[in-house]
Design an enzyme around this catalytic site. Structure first.
Site, short mmCIF file in Angstrom:
data_model
loop_
_atom_site.label_atom_id
_atom_site.label_comp_id
_atom_site.label_asym_id
_atom_site.label_seq_id
_atom_site.Cartn_x
_atom_site.Cartn_y
_atom_site.Cartn_z
N GLU A 57 -6.81 4.46 7.97
CA GLU A 57 -6.63 5.88 7.64
C GLU A 57 -7.87 6.44 6.93
OE1 GLU A 57 -2.83 5.44 5.65
OE2 GLU A 57 -1.91 4.92 7.58
N ASN A 62 0.87 -1.18 0.00
CA ASN A 62 0.00 0.00 0.00
C ASN A 62 0.90 1.23 0.00
OD1 ASN A 62 -1.81 2.07 0.56
ND2 ASN A 62 -2.11 1.47 2.70
N LYS A 82 0.00 4.26 -0.20
CA LYS A 82 -0.67 5.43 0.42
C LYS A 82 -0.51 6.66 -0.50
CE LYS A 82 0.48 3.48 4.88
NZ LYS A 82 0.26 3.60 6.30
N GLU A 128 -5.16 -5.13 10.71
CA GLU A 128 -4.15 -4.08 10.85
C GLU A 128 -4.42 -3.30 12.15
OE1 GLU A 128 -2.24 -2.94 6.91
OE2 GLU A 128 -4.00 -1.69 7.11
N HIS A 151 -9.37 0.81 5.12
CA HIS A 151 -8.09 1.06 5.79
C HIS A 151 -8.34 2.01 6.95
CE1 HIS A 151 -4.00 2.39 6.54
NE2 HIS A 151 -3.57 1.35 5.85
N SER A 202 3.55 -2.31 10.24
CA SER A 202 5.00 -2.35 10.47
C SER A 202 5.65 -3.69 10.12
CB SER A 202 5.33 -1.95 11.91
OG SER A 202 4.93 -0.60 12.14
N GLY A 216 2.65 2.11 10.65
CA GLY A 216 3.61 3.20 10.48
C GLY A 216 4.34 3.58 11.76
#
Ligand code: PEP
Length: 247
Positions: free
Chosen positions: A97, A9, A11, A165, A95, A210, A171
């Site tokens: 985010e 991904n 992003k 996730e 996701h 991560s 991250g």
């Protein structure tokens, strides 16, 4: 059980010049094939170019999000049909985010997953708890609730993948322990069977958060881990390749 999937991904990272990384990855995989399916999900601006650059390669091209409707007055949005038209074959939905930054609910994510299937794309449906939810002992409740709300029963038997996730692992360089990953993946498996029936036993469950070259072997060996969704480490072919080779 589905063949493992290692999906990158990107992003909101990547310009046309960065597709050299995708091409380098494809060249390495042409020389030594991967044991997993491999996908890259670049920003929407690069999907068509990525699809052209990776045509005839083993690297699948995916998208990072889609709108639930086919077309209409949704300024700035992109439908699953448009992504398929540009060359995508998968799409990440839900996701964290998007859930946190764009207020997407489980119902929104379910609608996007159905839209993906309608357009012939494989949805990668993401779920995961926040740190506060984990610390409150609610990780399993949150994640299984997200599965029940975000994975439409109508997808039973079709191409669908789920990604666990943990929000606090994305991250950050932090990862859950292997027993924690296995506990959540086991709960996700049970929830998938509740939602999808016997087909739920076949759905691949990726781990994301991560994943790096130095922890990939351990994570990918864990029970019920059917691959990885990789953010930062998918931007460089050399790093992503090491993760792919860990399968
Ligand atoms: C992600 O964005 O889905 C992700 C897992 O990111 P990272 O690997 O950088 O934690």
């Amino acid at each position: 059980m589905a063949k493992p999937l290692i999906a990158g991904n990107w992003k909101m990272n990547g310009l046309a010049a960065d597709l050299t990384e995708a091409v380098a990855l494809a060249q390495a995989l042409a020389q030594q094939p991967a044991k997993a399916r491999v996908a890259l999900c670049p920003p929407a601006t690069l999907i068509e170019r990525a699809a052209r650059a990776l045509a005839d390669s083993p690297v699948l091209v995916g998208a990072e999000d889609c709108h639930a409707q086919v077309s209409g007055a949704f300024t700035g949005d992109i439908s699953a049909e448009m992504l398929a038209d540009a060359g995508a074959v998968l799409v990440v939905v839900g996701h964290s985010e998007r859930r946190a930054g764009h207020g997407e609910s489980d119902a929104d994510v379910a609608a996007k997953a159905l839209a993906a299937a309608r357009a012939g794309l494989e949805p990668i449906i993401c779920v995961g708890e926040t740190l506060a939810e984990r610390e409150a002992g609610r990780a399993l409740e949150i994640v299984t609730g997200q599965i029940k709300g975000s994975v439409p029963a109508a997808l039973a038997g079709g191409a669908v993948t789920v990604a666990y996730e943990p929000v606090w692992a994305i991250g950050t360089g932090l990862t859950p322990t292997i027993p924690q990953i296995e506990e959540v993946h086991g709960a996700i498996r049970q929830a998938l069977v509740e939602v999808l029936g016997p087909a739920g036993a076949e759905v691949g469950i990726l781990y994301g958060g991560s994943v790096k070259p130095d922890n990939a072997v351990e994570i990918l060996r864990a029970t019920e881990v059917g691959g990885a969704l990789v953010g930062g480490a998918s931007l460089k072919a050399a790093d992503f390749l090491q993760i792919i080779r860990a399968v």
